[in-house]
Scaffold this active site. Structure first.
Site, PDB file in Angstrom:
ATOM      1  NE  ARG A   7       5.803  -5.254   4.631  1.00  0.00           N
ATOM      2  CZ  ARG A   7       5.516  -6.059   4.844  1.00  0.00           C
ATOM      3  NH1 ARG A   7       5.523  -6.949   3.521  1.00  0.00           N
ATOM      4  NH2 ARG A   7       5.108  -6.522   6.143  1.00  0.00           N
ATOM      5  N   GLY A   8       4.365  -2.735  -0.684  1.00  0.00           N
ATOM      6  CA  GLY A   8       2.889  -3.402  -1.305  1.00  0.00           C
ATOM      7  C   GLY A   8       1.878  -2.655  -2.157  1.00  0.00           C
ATOM      8  CG  ASN A  70      -2.994  -1.249   3.094  1.00  0.00           C
ATOM      9  OD1 ASN A  70      -3.067  -2.556   1.961  1.00  0.00           O
ATOM     10  ND2 ASN A  70      -1.382  -0.981   2.923  1.00  0.00           N
ATOM     11  CB  ALA A  71      -1.877  -0.902   8.716  1.00  0.00           C
ATOM     12  CB  ILE A  73      -0.098  -9.028   9.867  1.00  0.00           C
ATOM     13  CG1 ILE A  73      -1.355  -8.708  11.331  1.00  0.00           C
ATOM     14  CG2 ILE A  73       0.367  -7.740   9.891  1.00  0.00           C
ATOM     15  CD1 ILE A  73      -0.697  -9.711  12.471  1.00  0.00           C
ATOM     16  CG  ASP A  76      -3.900 -17.881   9.305  1.00  0.00           C
ATOM     17  OD1 ASP A  76      -4.968 -17.227   8.045  1.00  0.00           O
ATOM     18  OD2 ASP A  76      -4.866 -17.735   9.847  1.00  0.00           O
ATOM     19  N   GLY A 133     -14.925 -20.789   2.930  1.00  0.00           N
ATOM     20  CA  GLY A 133     -15.027 -21.367   3.059  1.00  0.00           C
ATOM     21  C   GLY A 133     -13.782 -22.487   4.270  1.00  0.00           C
ATOM     22  CE1 TYR A 139      -5.197 -10.947   4.750  1.00  0.00           C
ATOM     23  CE2 TYR A 139      -6.634 -12.515   3.827  1.00  0.00           C
ATOM     24  CZ  TYR A 139      -6.152 -10.793   3.716  1.00  0.00           C
ATOM     25  OH  TYR A 139      -6.267  -9.714   2.944  1.00  0.00           O
ATOM     26  N   GLY A 170      -8.544  -7.160  -4.775  1.00  0.00           N
ATOM     27  CA  GLY A 170      -7.847  -8.489  -6.120  1.00  0.00           C
ATOM     28  C   GLY A 170      -6.403  -8.858  -5.952  1.00  0.00           C
TER      29      GLY A 170
HETATM   30  N1  LIG Z   1      -2.161  -9.477  -1.871  1.00  0.00           N
HETATM   31  C1  LIG Z   1      -2.885  -9.609  -2.061  1.00  0.00           C
HETATM   32  O1  LIG Z   1      -3.217 -10.060  -3.199  1.00  0.00           O
HETATM   33  C2  LIG Z   1      -3.526  -9.160  -1.145  1.00  0.00           C
HETATM   34  C3  LIG Z   1      -5.373  -9.755  -1.708  1.00  0.00           C
HETATM   35  C4  LIG Z   1      -6.556  -9.315  -0.929  1.00  0.00           C
HETATM   36  C5  LIG Z   1      -6.597  -8.267   0.557  1.00  0.00           C
HETATM   37  N2  LIG Z   1      -4.945  -7.472   0.214  1.00  0.00           N
HETATM   38  C6  LIG Z   1      -5.227  -6.671   1.823  1.00  0.00           C
HETATM   39  O2  LIG Z   1      -4.648  -5.784   0.927  1.00  0.00           O
HETATM   40  C7  LIG Z   1      -4.181  -4.954   1.828  1.00  0.00           C
HETATM   41  C8  LIG Z   1      -2.542  -4.280   1.521  1.00  0.00           C
HETATM   42  O3  LIG Z   1      -1.652  -6.202   1.454  1.00  0.00           O
HETATM   43  P1  LIG Z   1      -0.260  -5.877   0.756  1.00  0.00           P
HETATM   44  O4  LIG Z   1      -0.534  -7.556   0.069  1.00  0.00           O
HETATM   45  O5  LIG Z   1      -0.077  -5.043   0.761  1.00  0.00           O
HETATM   46  O6  LIG Z   1       0.547  -6.342   2.108  1.00  0.00           O
HETATM   47  P2  LIG Z   1       1.930  -6.716   2.539  1.00  0.00           P
HETATM   48  O7  LIG Z   1       3.302  -6.544   1.075  1.00  0.00           O
HETATM   49  O8  LIG Z   1       1.691  -7.488   3.993  1.00  0.00           O
HETATM   50  O9  LIG Z   1       1.860  -4.943   3.363  1.00  0.00           O
HETATM   51  C9  LIG Z   1       1.220  -5.469   4.639  1.00  0.00           C
HETATM   52  C10 LIG Z   1       2.035  -3.880   5.051  1.00  0.00           C
HETATM   53  O10 LIG Z   1       0.915  -3.563   6.363  1.00  0.00           O
HETATM   54  C11 LIG Z   1       1.559  -2.619   7.101  1.00  0.00           C
HETATM   55  N3  LIG Z   1       1.172  -3.818   8.225  1.00  0.00           N
HETATM   56  C12 LIG Z   1       1.023  -4.890   9.277  1.00  0.00           C
HETATM   57  N4  LIG Z   1       0.490  -4.695  10.140  1.00  0.00           N
HETATM   58  C13 LIG Z   1       0.994  -3.047  10.782  1.00  0.00           C
HETATM   59  C14 LIG Z   1       0.842  -2.313  11.951  1.00  0.00           C
HETATM   60  N5  LIG Z   1       0.205  -2.670  13.187  1.00  0.00           N
HETATM   61  N6  LIG Z   1       0.327  -1.188  11.611  1.00  0.00           N
HETATM   62  C15 LIG Z   1       0.937  -0.770  10.619  1.00  0.00           C
HETATM   63  N7  LIG Z   1       1.485  -0.979   9.347  1.00  0.00           N
HETATM   64  C16 LIG Z   1       1.702  -2.169   9.876  1.00  0.00           C
HETATM   65  C17 LIG Z   1       3.140  -3.185   7.101  1.00  0.00           C
HETATM   66  O11 LIG Z   1       4.127  -2.586   7.302  1.00  0.00           O
HETATM   67  P3  LIG Z   1       5.466  -3.383   7.264  1.00  0.00           P
HETATM   68  O12 LIG Z   1       6.825  -2.745   6.412  1.00  0.00           O
HETATM   69  O13 LIG Z   1       5.987  -2.323   9.714  1.00  0.00           O
HETATM   70  O14 LIG Z   1       5.113  -4.458   8.377  1.00  0.00           O
HETATM   71  C18 LIG Z   1       3.010  -3.236   5.328  1.00  0.00           C
HETATM   72  O15 LIG Z   1       3.055  -2.113   4.549  1.00  0.00           O
HETATM   73  C19 LIG Z   1      -4.082  -5.644   3.241  1.00  0.00           C
HETATM   74  O16 LIG Z   1      -5.397  -5.229   3.845  1.00  0.00           O
HETATM   75  C20 LIG Z   1      -3.914  -7.062   2.812  1.00  0.00           C
HETATM   76  O17 LIG Z   1      -5.262  -7.778   3.946  1.00  0.00           O
HETATM   77  C21 LIG Z   1      -4.062  -8.053  -0.685  1.00  0.00           C
END
Ligand SMILES: NC(=O)c1ccc[n+]([C@@H]2O[C@H](COP(=O)([O-])OP(=O)(O)OC[C@H]3O[C@@H](n4cnc5c(N)ncnc54)[C@H](OP(=O)(O)O)[C@@H]3O)[C@@H](O)[C@H]2O)c1
Length: 215
Positions: A7-8, A70-71, A73, A76, A133, A139, A170
């Site tokens: 997802r995502g 990519n994974a 969580i 916060d 900050g 996170y 982004g």
């Molecule tokens: N969205 C943003 O604005 C943003 C901004 C900067 C950086 N990021 C980074 O981009 C990446 C993807 O973010 P996203 O927004 O797509 O997040 P998301 O929608 O919350 O998706 C997170 C993904 O990580 C998986 N995941 C979590 N814990 C896991 C584990 N222990 N083992 C395997 N998979 C796991 C989830 O699987 P499940 O479906 O099983 O939970 C899901 O597929 C992350 O590294 C995030 O920090 C995102």
């Protein structure tokens, strides 16, 4: 190989790489529930916080050119370093830092054998010390650590032809990012840039949309 590919941003990265002709391993905690993607895409069980799951995946993978960590969580925003439950922070590190670290270690034989290995650590501007900050402690501290790991691995793996970079997608409209962010395809494009770098591309850098970010 893409962790959290169900997802995502991870799913969008899987779609992008598959459309470019890559064979893609779509890591998912529940592969049976992972959306099907056109192309040569294989959903495989992967929980990056579970060493056995990582080991089983690595044992079954004959070849790997690209690893996208990519994974993640625990975005916060409600939390404070001054008062947080540290078990919550440890859980965040288990996935956001140690998950990426363990998966990279496990796939190093394949990445070394590739001769053109690429590791993309999906990071965040939240992990940049230069602008950091208060707030979002689990996170942003885990992402700062992931950035440090990126530099460390890049220094160690340069001689193996493996390019290791931290990439921010982004602000993206996903379950984590919430409404208002940019489309997942745009975030994925920022990440895929690091996956398809040519051999003379950068290593040990921090980028968004192909442009350097301040650490
Ligand atoms: N969205 C943003 O604005 C943003 C901004 C900067 C950086 N990021 C980074 O981009 C990446 C993807 O973010 P996203 O927004 O797509 O997040 P998301 O929608 O919350 O998706 C997170 C993904 O990580 C998986 N995941 C979590 N814990 C896991 C584990 N222990 N083992 C395997 N998979 C796991 C989830 O699987 P499940 O479906 O099983 O939970 C899901 O597929 C992350 O590294 C995030 O920090 C995102």
């Amino acid at each position: 190989m893409v962790s959290g590919g169900n997802r995502g941003i991870g799913l969008a990265v899987v779609r992008d790489l598959a459309a470019r002709g890559f064979t893609v391993i779509q890591g998912a905690r529940d592969p049976d529930a992972a959306p099907a993607v056109d192309g040569d895409v294989h959903a495989v069980r992967l929980d990056v916080s579970d060493g056995e799951s990582i080991g089983a995946l690595a044992d079954g993978l004959a070849h790997a050119d690209v690893l996208v960590n990519n994974a993640a969580i625990a975005y916060d925003t409600w939390n404070r370093a001054a008062s947080t439950d540290l078990d919550f922070v440890r859980d965040a590190f288990e996935t956001n830092l140690f998950g990426a670290w363990a998966l990279t270690q496990a796939l190093l034989p394949q990445l070394r054998a590739s001769g053109h290995g690429r590791v993309v650590n999906v990071s965040s501007g939240s992990g940049a010390l230069s602008s950091m900050g208060g707030g979002t402690p689990a996170y942003q501290v885990s992402k700062a650590a992931l950035n440090a790991l990126t530099r460390t691995l890049a220094g160690e793996l340069r001689g193996d032809g493996i390019l290791v970079n931290a990439i921010c997608p982004g602000w993206v409209a996903t379950d984590m990012g919430g409404a208002g962010g940019r489309p997942v395809e745009d975030g994925a494009a920022s990440v895929v840039w690091g996956a398809v770098l040519s051999d003379d591309g950068p290593t040990g850098g921090f980028f968004r949309d192909g442009r350097p970010l301040a650490w």
